[in-house]
Design a protein around this motif. Structure first.
Motif, short mmCIF file in Angstrom:
data_model
loop_
_atom_site.label_atom_id
_atom_site.label_comp_id
_atom_site.label_asym_id
_atom_site.label_seq_id
_atom_site.Cartn_x
_atom_site.Cartn_y
_atom_site.Cartn_z
N GLY A 1 0.79 -1.23 0.00
CA GLY A 1 0.00 0.00 0.00
C GLY A 1 0.82 1.27 0.00
O GLY A 1 0.57 2.19 -0.80
N LEU A 2 1.81 1.36 0.89
CA LEU A 2 2.58 2.60 1.04
C LEU A 2 4.03 2.48 0.60
O LEU A 2 4.80 3.43 0.76
N GLY A 3 4.40 1.32 0.06
CA GLY A 3 5.75 1.17 -0.45
C GLY A 3 6.65 0.37 0.48
O GLY A 3 6.36 0.19 1.67
N ARG A 4 7.76 -0.09 -0.07
CA ARG A 4 8.64 -0.99 0.65
C ARG A 4 9.31 -0.32 1.86
O ARG A 4 9.56 -0.98 2.87
N THR A 5 9.62 0.97 1.75
CA THR A 5 10.31 1.64 2.85
C THR A 5 9.44 1.71 4.10
O THR A 5 9.85 1.32 5.19
N VAL A 6 8.23 2.21 3.94
CA VAL A 6 7.29 2.27 5.07
C VAL A 6 6.94 0.84 5.50
O VAL A 6 6.75 0.57 6.70
N ARG B 1 12.98 -14.77 5.48
CA ARG B 1 12.92 -15.46 4.18
C ARG B 1 13.14 -14.51 3.01
O ARG B 1 13.49 -14.94 1.91
N GLU B 2 12.92 -13.20 3.24
CA GLU B 2 13.17 -12.24 2.18
C GLU B 2 14.60 -11.71 2.19
O GLU B 2 14.97 -10.88 1.37
N GLY B 3 15.40 -12.19 3.16
CA GLY B 3 16.79 -11.80 3.20
C GLY B 3 17.00 -10.34 3.50
O GLY B 3 17.87 -9.69 2.91
N VAL B 4 16.20 -9.78 4.45
CA VAL B 4 16.42 -8.40 4.85
C VAL B 4 17.89 -8.22 5.23
O VAL B 4 18.52 -7.22 4.91
N LEU B 5 18.42 -9.21 5.94
CA LEU B 5 19.87 -9.40 6.09
C LEU B 5 20.17 -10.75 5.44
O LEU B 5 19.45 -11.72 5.72
N GLY C 1 14.04 1.00 10.56
CA GLY C 1 13.44 0.41 9.37
C GLY C 1 13.49 1.34 8.17
O GLY C 1 13.83 0.92 7.06
N LEU C 2 13.15 2.60 8.40
CA LEU C 2 13.18 3.59 7.31
C LEU C 2 14.60 3.76 6.78
O LEU C 2 14.84 3.77 5.56
N GLY C 3 15.55 3.90 7.70
CA GLY C 3 16.94 4.11 7.31
C GLY C 3 17.52 2.92 6.56
O GLY C 3 18.20 3.08 5.54
N TYR C 4 17.25 1.71 7.06
CA TYR C 4 17.80 0.53 6.41
C TYR C 4 17.17 0.30 5.04
O TYR C 4 17.85 -0.14 4.10
N HIS D 1 16.14 2.65 3.00
CA HIS D 1 16.81 3.60 2.11
C HIS D 1 18.21 3.10 1.72
O HIS D 1 18.63 3.25 0.57
N TYR D 2 18.89 2.48 2.69
CA TYR D 2 20.22 1.92 2.41
C TYR D 2 20.12 0.81 1.35
O TYR D 2 20.90 0.77 0.40
N LEU D 3 19.14 -0.11 1.54
CA LEU D 3 18.96 -1.19 0.57
C LEU D 3 18.60 -0.65 -0.81
O LEU D 3 19.07 -1.18 -1.83
N LYS D 4 17.79 0.37 -0.84
CA LYS D 4 17.37 0.93 -2.13
C LYS D 4 18.56 1.44 -2.92
O LYS D 4 18.61 1.32 -4.15
N ARG D 5 19.55 2.02 -2.21
CA ARG D 5 20.73 2.57 -2.88
C ARG D 5 21.79 1.50 -3.15
O ARG D 5 22.39 1.47 -4.22
N ARG D 6 22.03 0.63 -2.16
CA ARG D 6 23.17 -0.28 -2.24
C ARG D 6 22.81 -1.70 -2.68
O ARG D 6 23.68 -2.41 -3.20
N ALA D 7 21.59 -2.14 -2.44
CA ALA D 7 21.19 -3.51 -2.81
C ALA D 7 19.76 -3.50 -3.35
O ALA D 7 18.85 -4.04 -2.73
N PRO D 8 19.55 -2.88 -4.52
CA PRO D 8 18.19 -2.75 -5.06
C PRO D 8 17.49 -4.08 -5.28
O PRO D 8 16.26 -4.15 -5.20
N GLU D 9 18.26 -5.15 -5.55
CA GLU D 9 17.63 -6.46 -5.76
C GLU D 9 17.02 -6.98 -4.46
O GLU D 9 15.97 -7.63 -4.48
N ARG D 10 17.64 -6.69 -3.31
CA ARG D 10 17.06 -7.08 -2.03
C ARG D 10 15.93 -6.15 -1.63
O ARG D 10 14.92 -6.57 -1.06
#
Length: 503
Positions: free
Chosen positions: A100-105, A335-339, A474-477, A479-488
């Motif tokens: 609904g509100l996107g992956r970051t939220v 299971r989604e490999g957040v880490l 959660g918000l910060g991480y 944003h980090y994934l979006k820039r550094r690991a877009p596939e995750r």
């Protein structure tokens, strides 16, 4: 994907990794309802919350508070269940809000929901240990240290999750049925005797009285608190039969069924004592007398003894249900490999039982550490551990519920404009979201009173900041994934049951 009902399949995640599934078709409608209702712990909500509401909240208007809360939560559930018809994910709020509100939220909300359920289990271990030590000493004279019961509950919860949802369901059905029966016996007996010493009184169910008393806000907050966990129906979607049909039904049954039960039992408890006597009993050194006195008068002393034991089993059932919830949220993130390492650990399921067994063990370890920390700090298992952790978890989950309501609004506008409805997908979630935010305000403004002797505790003062910190992480991480690991980042909140995947 064809799914073998006897196995927990593993499928390709789309990024070269493997997603381990929970065991499908393991639980039906009634099982999901019982799992959700167990988190509300009816006997704990009644004997623990109602006397406090009567003595320090809205007085004899406590049953009306439950009536108001039931209406608000039913409205919230309309939007929540509309989304559940499109998305089936054990991540529940995590998945819903991500769409609904996107992956970051979504990740921030997923961490908040996980945090809430993680701290709820040790909170219930605290109240379980208190009930167990008190009852055993009163009825047998044995003086067992509370930490022994804490260790027992940790072991029971871990075992139930390890062997899968069907085993946990059977245990919870047995425990829940008995606690509901003894409360219903008291309430029905009062009704059949024509009410209490002054007959029936309808002031307790007059909605106006929900907003009167010493602190109406406190009373309303405790009413909402009594439902915490009802939304857990959605996280059993992947393990249920026909989730698009079962989960919406189970959610509404849980909200309305629990609501009617709460209103009736609390009303009959006040009526069975008489209004003035109910307030005196609730304000006495033994507030449980508000329930014990009418139970003894209209059912028998044996029922009071049974009720004391069922307060133990009721809190055990509640803690077990929250353990299952926490394990499934940890598993959903894993299971989604957040880490990356999480997919190979808490993101795995048991090859035979299809359970989130590693996530369950991690939750057991975290609960054990929290219990040990509060014990070392010299906190009472009830006034310290239970109250402080319950307030902390409740604040986190109420924020997530509010965000989920607003996610429903956006989701149907962007994903399913053809099925938008003026009430189900707009008015109901809008009202539900605003109401949930109002409840958060009630909690913040009444935290000190709700905490009682722990009103000056550092944990209580840090509660809003801890919730904000988890959300910010959660918000910060994300944003980090979006820039550094877009596939995750692309996978966040997107793992849903393929057979019922949203379209």
């Amino acid at each position: 994907m064809a799914v073998d009902e006897g196995l927990a399949p593993a499928t390709d995640s789309g990024d070269g990794g493997t997603v381990h599934r929970l065991k499908p078709n393991a639980v039906g409608l009634l099982g999901v309802v019982f799992m959700a209702v167990a988190t509300a712990a009816p006997i704990t909500a009644m004997t623990g919350n109602v006397p406090f509401m009567v003595s320090s909240g809205n007085g004899v208007g406590a049953p009306a508070s439950y009536l108001v809360a039931m209406v608000v939560l039913a409205i919230f559930s309309v939007g929540f269940t509309s989304m559940a018809k499109h998305i089936t994910s054990t991540g529940a709020f995590y998945g819903f809000i991500s769409y609904g509100l996107g992956r970051t939220v979504g990740l921030a909300s997923g961490l908040l929901a996980t945090f809430a359920y993680v701290v709820f289990e040790p909170a219930l271990i605290g109240i379980f240990s208190t009930f167990a030590t008190t009852t055993l000493k009163d009825q047998t004279g044995l003086d067992v240290p509370w930490w022994a019961f804490a260790a027992l509950m940790l072991a029971v919860n871990a075992t139930g999750t390890w062997f899968g949802v069907s085993v946990a369901e059977k245990l919870l059905v047995a425990l829940l049925a008995t606690e509901v029966t003894v409360l219903a016996a008291m309430a029905v007996s009062v009704a059949f005797h024509g009410g209490g010493p002054h007959g029936f009184t309808f002031a307790p169910v007059d909605p106006v009285n929900a907003f009167r008393g010493t602190s109406a806000g406190l009373g309303l907050f405790f009413a909402f608190w009594s439902w915490v966990g009802f939304e857990s129906t959605a996280m059993y979607g992947e393990e249920s039969r026909d989730p698009k049909r079962i989960i919406p039904k189970a959610t509404l049954i849980s909200v309305l069924g629990v609501g009617v039960f709460y209103v009736f039992v609390s009303w009959m408890a006040i009526t069975g004592n008489g209004e003035a006597a109910a307030v005196r009993a609730a304000s006495s050194a033994n507030p449980l007398a508000m329930f014990f006195d009418p139970t003894e008068r209209y059912v028998g002393h044996w029922a009071v003894d049974v009720m004391q034991w069922l307060m133990i089993t009721g809190s055990l059932a509640c803690g077990m249900a929250f353990h299952n919830c926490a394990a499934r949220y940890l598993y959903a993130l894993g299971r989604e490999g957040v880490l990356p390492a999480l997919r190979r650990t808490i993101g795995r399921t048991h090859a035979r039982h299809g359970s989130p067994h590693i996530a369950g063990l991690v939750q057991t370890a975290v609960s054990g550490l929290l219990i040990a920390a509060f014990w070392i700090a010299g906190k009472d298992p009830y006034t310290g551990t239970y109250v402080l952790l319950a307030i902390l978890g409740t604040m986190a989950i109420l924020v997530v519920q509010a965000v989920c309501s607003f996610a429903v609004l956006v989701y149907f506008r962007s994903h399913h404009p053809e099925t938008r409805h003026w009430f189900r997908t707009f008015t109901a979630p809008l009202l539900g979201g605003v109401a949930m935010l109002a409840v958060v305000v009630l909690l913040v403004s009444n935290m000190g009173v709700a905490a009682g002797p722990e009103s000056g505790s550092l944990v209580l003062k840090a509660t809003p900041w801890l919730v904000a910190l988890v959300a910010a992480t959660g918000l910060g991480y994300a944003h980090y994934l979006k820039r550094r690991a877009p596939e995750r980042y692309a996978l966040l909140g997107r793992t849903v049951l393929e057979d019922t995947k949203e379209r």
